[in-house]
Write an enzyme that holds these catalytic residues in place. Sequence first.
Site, short mmCIF file in Angstrom:
data_model
loop_
_atom_site.label_atom_id
_atom_site.label_comp_id
_atom_site.label_asym_id
_atom_site.label_seq_id
_atom_site.Cartn_x
_atom_site.Cartn_y
_atom_site.Cartn_z
N SER A 21 63.57 -62.46 -29.42
CA SER A 21 62.65 -63.19 -30.31
C SER A 21 61.89 -62.24 -31.23
O SER A 21 61.37 -61.21 -30.79
CB SER A 21 61.65 -63.99 -29.48
N LYS A 72 63.13 -76.75 -26.46
CA LYS A 72 62.44 -77.51 -27.52
C LYS A 72 62.31 -79.00 -27.22
O LYS A 72 61.37 -79.64 -27.69
CB LYS A 72 63.14 -77.31 -28.86
N ASP A 108 59.78 -76.24 -38.05
CA ASP A 108 61.05 -75.70 -38.57
C ASP A 108 61.38 -76.27 -39.96
O ASP A 108 61.75 -75.52 -40.87
CB ASP A 108 62.20 -76.01 -37.61
N GLY A 132 76.06 -79.63 -40.71
CA GLY A 132 75.60 -79.56 -39.33
C GLY A 132 74.95 -80.86 -38.89
O GLY A 132 74.51 -81.67 -39.72
N GLY A 134 73.35 -80.70 -35.42
CA GLY A 134 72.66 -80.31 -34.19
C GLY A 134 71.15 -80.36 -34.39
O GLY A 134 70.64 -80.98 -35.33
N GLY A 135 70.43 -79.70 -33.50
CA GLY A 135 68.97 -79.74 -33.55
C GLY A 135 68.41 -79.17 -34.84
O GLY A 135 67.47 -79.73 -35.42
P1 ATR Z 1 71.32 -76.20 -32.95
O1 ATR Z 1 70.40 -77.02 -32.10
O2 ATR Z 1 70.94 -74.74 -33.06
O3 ATR Z 1 71.55 -76.81 -34.29
P2 ATR Z 1 73.74 -77.26 -31.77
O4 ATR Z 1 73.08 -78.56 -31.44
O5 ATR Z 1 74.65 -76.63 -30.77
O6 ATR Z 1 72.69 -76.13 -32.14
O7 ATR Z 1 74.53 -77.46 -33.16
C1 ATR Z 1 75.35 -76.48 -33.69
C2 ATR Z 1 75.92 -76.99 -35.02
O8 ATR Z 1 76.85 -76.02 -35.51
C3 ATR Z 1 76.71 -78.28 -34.87
O9 ATR Z 1 76.60 -79.00 -36.09
C4 ATR Z 1 78.14 -77.76 -34.67
O10 ATR Z 1 79.15 -78.66 -34.98
P3 ATR Z 1 79.69 -79.72 -33.86
O11 ATR Z 1 78.68 -80.83 -33.84
O12 ATR Z 1 81.01 -80.13 -34.33
O13 ATR Z 1 79.73 -78.94 -32.56
C5 ATR Z 1 78.14 -76.62 -35.65
N1 ATR Z 1 79.16 -75.60 -35.36
C6 ATR Z 1 79.14 -74.67 -34.39
N2 ATR Z 1 80.25 -73.90 -34.45
C7 ATR Z 1 80.99 -74.36 -35.50
C8 ATR Z 1 82.24 -73.98 -36.10
N3 ATR Z 1 82.94 -72.94 -35.62
N4 ATR Z 1 82.66 -74.67 -37.18
C9 ATR Z 1 81.94 -75.72 -37.67
N5 ATR Z 1 80.76 -76.12 -37.16
C10 ATR Z 1 80.29 -75.46 -36.10
#
Ligand code: ATR
Length: 297
Positions: A21, A72, A108, A132, A134-135
């Site tokens: 961190s 989180k 964020d 994306g 994800g979170g």
């Molecule tokens: P965070 O909370 O940090 O956003 P997460 O919930 O694991 O982490 O989300 C990661 C994001 O990166 C997701 O949108 C993921 O796509 P998927 O929903 O299909 O898993 C995306 N991601 C991770 N690796 C990837 C890759 N090699 N190519 C495309 N998208 C990827």
Amino acid sequence: MHAILQHAELYGIFGYPIGHSLSPLMHNTAFAHHGLNAVYLPFAVPPAQVEIAVKAIRALHIRGVNVTIPHKQAVMAWLDELSPEARLIGAVNTVQLRDDRLVGYNTDGIGFLRSLEEAGSEVAGRTVLLLGAGGAARALAVQLCLAGIQRLYLTNRTQTRAEELAAFLKENIPHADISVVSMKGPSLSAHLPHIDIVVNATSVGMHPHDRMVLPFADLGPRHLVCDIVYRPLHTPLLQAAQHQGARTVDGLGMLIHQGAKAFEIWTQRSFPIPLIRAKLSGALAERSTAGPAPNQR
Ligand code: ATR
């Protein structure tokens, strides 16, 4: 390190692991800059101990805590109050002990918007493509919709996750105009001429073998391309965007400004942004020789 005196106020960050961190460096620099008698410490909190750790904020009178991966969402169960953003995003990255109540915030998305403002770009009225679901993407999508963008296009490797996020946003932010675009095939290319801002909120770029699906050749000077990944700082996406004549914003700004907003909530003071940027750039340069590390606040 500034002097820690008697009656120092305690702040910190909960995560697991927490060794990478950069938040202690940022906040301790800001405390020293303002001459505040306060210290910010990293706490490695195993998932099974999150409840005890959150309760310890009140017991130990810790004035403020940042929260990072993987806690989180988990911390929310033991907070007394949530900000509207934290409630919508469904995650907390900042906790304030206020009048013996634990109040959760999510800075964020605000941090991201401020990093764009710092780069001279307002988002109101703009059309944004967000990669994306994800979170991190959710935090940005919520804040972009609240900030009055004209239209949000969502795309994700797993399209159902993008569709779920779009449905959630439409239900909770009624004025938001949101469409899901397929990451496969020609859809992204077809949409890019109408898009002002492209944001990578996936983890692609952190690992050298990851491949970004974005059609780089269709990026151009009309685009502002942003990456929230800051390890490495010059991701393949940003390099390609610059090569195509697009303007770029790297992930360091969001890291700094999410911290700045947390610091303002706790202390009602501002981060010394240039000083903190210089310290972080130095720390990142030092650590880049030590191999890959997570994109962790
Ligand atoms: P965070 O909370 O940090 O956003 P997460 O919930 O694991 O982490 O989300 C990661 C994001 O990166 C997701 O949108 C993921 O796509 P998927 O929903 O299909 O898993 C995306 N991601 C991770 N690796 C990837 C890759 N090699 N190519 C495309 N998208 C990827």
